[in-house]
Design a protein around this motif. Structure first.
Motif, PDB file in Angstrom:
ATOM      1  N   CYS A 140      -3.837 -17.188-101.044  1.00 32.37           N
ATOM      2  CA  CYS A 140      -4.640 -18.352-101.398  1.00 32.37           C
ATOM      3  C   CYS A 140      -4.733 -19.304-100.217  1.00 32.37           C
ATOM      4  O   CYS A 140      -3.772 -19.472 -99.467  1.00 32.37           O
ATOM      5  CB  CYS A 140      -4.011 -19.089-102.580  1.00 32.37           C
ATOM      6  SG  CYS A 140      -3.752 -18.055-104.031  1.00 32.37           S
TER       7      CYS A 140
ATOM      8  N   LEU B 247      -4.775 -22.267-107.789  1.00 32.73           N
ATOM      9  CA  LEU B 247      -3.432 -22.720-108.137  1.00 32.73           C
ATOM     10  C   LEU B 247      -3.388 -24.214-107.847  1.00 32.73           C
ATOM     11  O   LEU B 247      -3.792 -24.647-106.768  1.00 32.73           O
ATOM     12  CB  LEU B 247      -2.388 -21.996-107.272  1.00 32.73           C
ATOM     13  CG  LEU B 247      -0.943 -22.414-107.470  1.00 32.73           C
ATOM     14  CD1 LEU B 247      -0.412 -21.888-108.807  1.00 32.73           C
ATOM     15  CD2 LEU B 247      -0.085 -21.898-106.320  1.00 32.73           C
TER      16      LEU B 247
ATOM     17  N   PHE C  67      -2.411 -22.149-112.946  1.00 37.45           N
ATOM     18  CA  PHE C  67      -3.271 -21.176-112.287  1.00 37.45           C
ATOM     19  C   PHE C  67      -4.377 -20.805-113.266  1.00 37.45           C
ATOM     20  O   PHE C  67      -4.109 -20.486-114.429  1.00 37.45           O
ATOM     21  CB  PHE C  67      -2.496 -19.924-111.876  1.00 37.45           C
ATOM     22  CG  PHE C  67      -3.338 -18.921-111.139  1.00 37.45           C
ATOM     23  CD1 PHE C  67      -3.727 -19.148-109.837  1.00 37.45           C
ATOM     24  CD2 PHE C  67      -3.745 -17.753-111.755  1.00 37.45           C
ATOM     25  CE1 PHE C  67      -4.515 -18.235-109.150  1.00 37.45           C
ATOM     26  CE2 PHE C  67      -4.525 -16.826-111.086  1.00 37.45           C
ATOM     27  CZ  PHE C  67      -4.908 -17.063-109.779  1.00 37.45           C
TER      28      PHE C  67
END
Length: 187
Positions: free
Chosen positions: A119, A136, A146
């Motif tokens: 991410c 997230l 999330f």
């Protein structure tokens, strides 16, 4: 130093003219072409300008002698697998300074146990790019949420957790979010 500007440009779906126009200050498609083919020497300044135009770190535009690469054996398309027209290789992903990972312990949504999500962290100014993406977000007391970002309004994020039957949640003013951008799955 070998540049891979053409490979990165093509992977981003950009033409020579697209890159030339995105450079600051803009340049010509011919200049970008000469830099790609080695007909013109790529200085650090040019490398940085092209990297910014392609929205990648400058290090991703060069291939160092000790950098591992994976040869491409086939290309998979709608009609099946076929050999590449010319020999090619891909570079394994390298984490950037703004990346974090999520380990999937139990299957949820599209993700399976054992998956790893890479991410990219963004601040509030990057939230619009996360709409309709899985993100997230930090919550108080060291917890996280999330899910899919489905809306953004007045500093509040509207998220849909990925579990079956879960209800929309609204988070106010999170300091950052991490947008899922790479899935690593063992087959």
């Amino acid at each position: 130093m070998i540049t891979v500007i053409r490979d990165v440009r093509r992977a981003r779906g950009m033409t020579l003219q697209d890159v030339a126009d995105a450079c600051v200050p803009p340049t010509t498609a011919q200049t970008i072409g000469r830099l790609e083919t080695g007909m013109r020497t790529v200085s650090v300044g040019w490398l940085n300008r092209i990297a910014a135009a392609l929205d990648v770190p400058a290090a991703d535009l060069v291939r160092l002698p000790d950098q591992a690469e994976l040869p491409v054996a086939a290309i998979l398309g709608g009609t099946g697998a076929h050999a590449p027209r010319q020999s090619d290789a891909v570079l394994p992903p390298r984490p950037a300074a703004d990346q974090v990972a999520i380990i999937v312990e139990a299957g949820v949504g599209d993700y399976r146990a054992g998956d790893i999500l890479w991410c990219r962290r963004v601040g509030p100014d990057g939230f619009p790019a996360a709409l309709n993406r899985d993100i997230l977000v930090p919550r108080p007391a060291g917890r996280f949420l999330f899910g899919r970002l489905i809306g953004r309004e007045a500093g509040k994020l509207q998220m849909l957790p990925l579990g079956a039957g879960m209800r929309q949640q609204v988070l106010a003013d999170p300091p950052w979010a991490a947008i899922a951008n790479l899935l690593v799955r063992t087959l």
